[in-house]
Motif scaffolding. Structure first.
Motif, PDB file in Angstrom:
ATOM      1  N   LEU A  12       0.802  -1.225   0.000  1.00 38.69           N
ATOM      2  CA  LEU A  12       0.000   0.000   0.000  1.00 38.69           C
ATOM      3  C   LEU A  12       0.833   1.274   0.000  1.00 38.69           C
ATOM      4  CD1 LEU A  12      -2.787  -1.067   2.501  1.00 38.69           C
ATOM      5  CD2 LEU A  12      -2.847  -1.097   0.008  1.00 38.69           C
ATOM      6  N   TRP A  13       1.993   1.245   0.616  1.00 38.65           N
ATOM      7  CA  TRP A  13       2.862   2.417   0.687  1.00 38.65           C
ATOM      8  C   TRP A  13       4.090   2.181  -0.158  1.00 38.65           C
ATOM      9  CZ3 TRP A  13       1.101   6.673   2.951  1.00 38.65           C
ATOM     10  CH2 TRP A  13       0.061   6.546   3.862  1.00 38.65           C
ATOM     11  N   ARG A  14       4.433   3.137  -0.967  1.00 32.99           N
ATOM     12  CA  ARG A  14       5.631   3.038  -1.804  1.00 32.99           C
ATOM     13  C   ARG A  14       6.610   4.109  -1.359  1.00 32.99           C
ATOM     14  NH1 ARG A  14       1.822   2.487  -6.757  1.00 32.99           N
ATOM     15  NH2 ARG A  14       1.467   0.267  -6.721  1.00 32.99           N
ATOM     16  N   ARG A  15       7.299   3.830  -0.286  1.00 34.61           N
ATOM     17  CA  ARG A  15       8.298   4.764   0.235  1.00 34.61           C
ATOM     18  C   ARG A  15       9.637   4.478  -0.427  1.00 34.61           C
ATOM     19  NH1 ARG A  15       5.881   2.782   5.209  1.00 34.61           N
ATOM     20  NH2 ARG A  15       4.245   4.223   5.794  1.00 34.61           N
ATOM     21  N   VAL A  16      10.471   5.474  -0.526  1.00 33.20           N
ATOM     22  CA  VAL A  16      11.754   5.363  -1.216  1.00 33.20           C
ATOM     23  C   VAL A  16      12.634   4.272  -0.595  1.00 33.20           C
ATOM     24  CG1 VAL A  16      13.872   6.606  -1.796  1.00 33.20           C
ATOM     25  CG2 VAL A  16      11.681   7.759  -1.948  1.00 33.20           C
ATOM     26  N   ASN A  17      12.589   4.105   0.716  1.00 36.72           N
ATOM     27  CA  ASN A  17      13.463   3.144   1.390  1.00 36.72           C
ATOM     28  C   ASN A  17      12.831   1.778   1.620  1.00 36.72           C
ATOM     29  OD1 ASN A  17      15.561   5.016   1.583  1.00 36.72           O
ATOM     30  ND2 ASN A  17      14.682   5.887   3.448  1.00 36.72           N
ATOM     31  N   ASP A  18      11.634   1.528   1.102  1.00 34.38           N
ATOM     32  CA  ASP A  18      10.985   0.232   1.292  1.00 34.38           C
ATOM     33  C   ASP A  18      11.706  -0.857   0.504  1.00 34.38           C
ATOM     34  OD1 ASP A  18       9.084   1.209   2.972  1.00 34.38           O
ATOM     35  OD2 ASP A  18       7.470   1.233   1.492  1.00 34.38           O
ATOM     36  N   PRO A  19      12.105  -1.961   1.156  1.00 32.53           N
ATOM     37  CA  PRO A  19      12.773  -3.056   0.457  1.00 32.53           C
ATOM     38  C   PRO A  19      11.766  -3.979  -0.222  1.00 32.53           C
ATOM     39  CG  PRO A  19      12.604  -3.571   2.771  1.00 32.53           C
ATOM     40  CD  PRO A  19      12.028  -2.180   2.594  1.00 32.53           C
ATOM     41  N   GLY A  20      12.256  -4.916  -1.008  1.00 31.88           N
ATOM     42  CA  GLY A  20      11.410  -5.936  -1.611  1.00 31.88           C
ATOM     43  C   GLY A  20      10.909  -5.643  -3.001  1.00 31.88           C
ATOM     44  N   TYR A  21      11.615  -4.822  -3.754  1.00 25.78           N
ATOM     45  CA  TYR A  21      11.198  -4.477  -5.120  1.00 25.78           C
ATOM     46  C   TYR A  21      12.227  -4.926  -6.146  1.00 25.78           C
ATOM     47  CZ  TYR A  21       7.400  -1.613  -3.376  1.00 25.78           C
ATOM     48  OH  TYR A  21       6.241  -1.184  -2.768  1.00 25.78           O
ATOM     49  N   ARG A  22      11.789  -5.078  -7.377  1.00 25.06           N
ATOM     50  CA  ARG A  22      12.661  -5.348  -8.525  1.00 25.06           C
ATOM     51  C   ARG A  22      12.098  -4.557  -9.698  1.00 25.06           C
ATOM     52  NH1 ARG A  22      10.678 -11.534  -9.068  1.00 25.06           N
ATOM     53  NH2 ARG A  22       8.542 -11.083  -9.649  1.00 25.06           N
ATOM     54  N   VAL A  23      12.794  -4.587 -10.816  1.00 24.74           N
ATOM     55  CA  VAL A  23      12.344  -3.857 -11.998  1.00 24.74           C
ATOM     56  C   VAL A  23      11.620  -4.834 -12.927  1.00 24.74           C
ATOM     57  CG1 VAL A  23      13.056  -2.522 -14.014  1.00 24.74           C
ATOM     58  CG2 VAL A  23      14.227  -2.201 -11.838  1.00 24.74           C
ATOM     59  N   GLY A  24      10.370  -4.542 -13.214  1.00 28.72           N
ATOM     60  CA  GLY A  24       9.592  -5.332 -14.162  1.00 28.72           C
ATOM     61  C   GLY A  24       9.505  -4.592 -15.491  1.00 28.72           C
ATOM     62  N   TRP A  25       9.197  -5.331 -16.561  1.00 27.68           N
ATOM     63  CA  TRP A  25       9.076  -4.691 -17.873  1.00 27.68           C
ATOM     64  C   TRP A  25       7.983  -5.361 -18.702  1.00 27.68           C
ATOM     65  CZ3 TRP A  25       9.739  -7.798 -22.095  1.00 27.68           C
ATOM     66  CH2 TRP A  25      10.468  -8.966 -21.912  1.00 27.68           C
ATOM     67  N   ARG A  26       7.429  -4.589 -19.624  1.00 30.29           N
ATOM     68  CA  ARG A  26       6.460  -5.082 -20.612  1.00 30.29           C
ATOM     69  C   ARG A  26       6.814  -4.477 -21.946  1.00 30.29           C
ATOM     70  NH1 ARG A  26       0.863  -4.230 -17.352  1.00 30.29           N
ATOM     71  NH2 ARG A  26       1.242  -5.855 -15.837  1.00 30.29           N
ATOM     72  N   HIS A  27       6.674  -5.260 -22.990  1.00 24.27           N
ATOM     73  CA  HIS A  27       6.882  -4.764 -24.343  1.00 24.27           C
ATOM     74  C   HIS A  27       5.633  -4.003 -24.747  1.00 24.27           C
ATOM     75  CE1 HIS A  27       7.950  -4.623 -28.583  1.00 24.27           C
ATOM     76  NE2 HIS A  27       9.165  -4.962 -28.204  1.00 24.27           N
ATOM     77  N   LYS A  28       5.782  -2.888 -25.408  1.00 23.17           N
ATOM     78  CA  LYS A  28       4.645  -2.039 -25.753  1.00 23.17           C
ATOM     79  C   LYS A  28       3.779  -2.604 -26.876  1.00 23.17           C
ATOM     80  CE  LYS A  28       6.586   2.285 -24.126  1.00 23.17           C
ATOM     81  NZ  LYS A  28       6.997   3.645 -24.454  1.00 23.17           N
ATOM     82  N   VAL A  29       4.356  -3.421 -27.763  1.00 25.41           N
ATOM     83  CA  VAL A  29       3.602  -3.936 -28.898  1.00 25.41           C
ATOM     84  C   VAL A  29       3.390  -5.446 -28.800  1.00 25.41           C
ATOM     85  CG1 VAL A  29       3.577  -4.145 -31.407  1.00 25.41           C
ATOM     86  CG2 VAL A  29       4.492  -2.095 -30.358  1.00 25.41           C
ATOM     87  N   LYS A  30       4.419  -6.176 -28.467  1.00 30.22           N
ATOM     88  CA  LYS A  30       4.336  -7.639 -28.374  1.00 30.22           C
ATOM     89  C   LYS A  30       3.773  -8.040 -27.013  1.00 30.22           C
ATOM     90  CE  LYS A  30       8.495  -7.991 -31.157  1.00 30.22           C
ATOM     91  NZ  LYS A  30       9.882  -8.437 -31.187  1.00 30.22           N
TER      92      LYS A  30
END
Length: 71
Positions: A12-30
């Motif tokens: 629920l909270w997205r604070r700058v120092n919150d751990p437990g994240y990674r970078v996800g990605w999606r292709h815009k066309v495929k």
């Protein structure tokens, strides 16, 4: 049998120092999606996503909360 997942950070909270994240990605066309390996804070993931978005305009990058399976 249902599966249960636990988040590594606060969903629920997205604070700058919150751990437990990674970078996800999606292709815009495929119909492709994925994520980069490695755990980081929300602030680090947001910064890396912005850098990758500037380099690769065909994909959308975003900070993604890591979910782990509970038994």
């Amino acid at each position: 049998m249902s599966e249960r997942f636990a988040s590594k950070g606060d969903p629920l909270w997205r604070r700058v120092n919150d751990p437990g994240y990674r970078v996800g990605w999606r292709h815009k066309v495929k119909f492709e999606k994925g994520h980069l390996e490695g755990e980081m804070t929300y602030g680090e993931a947001e910064k890396k996503a912005a850098e990758l978005s500037a380099q690769d305009p065909e994909k959308t990058y975003y900070p993604e909360l890591i979910l782990t399976e509970q038994h």
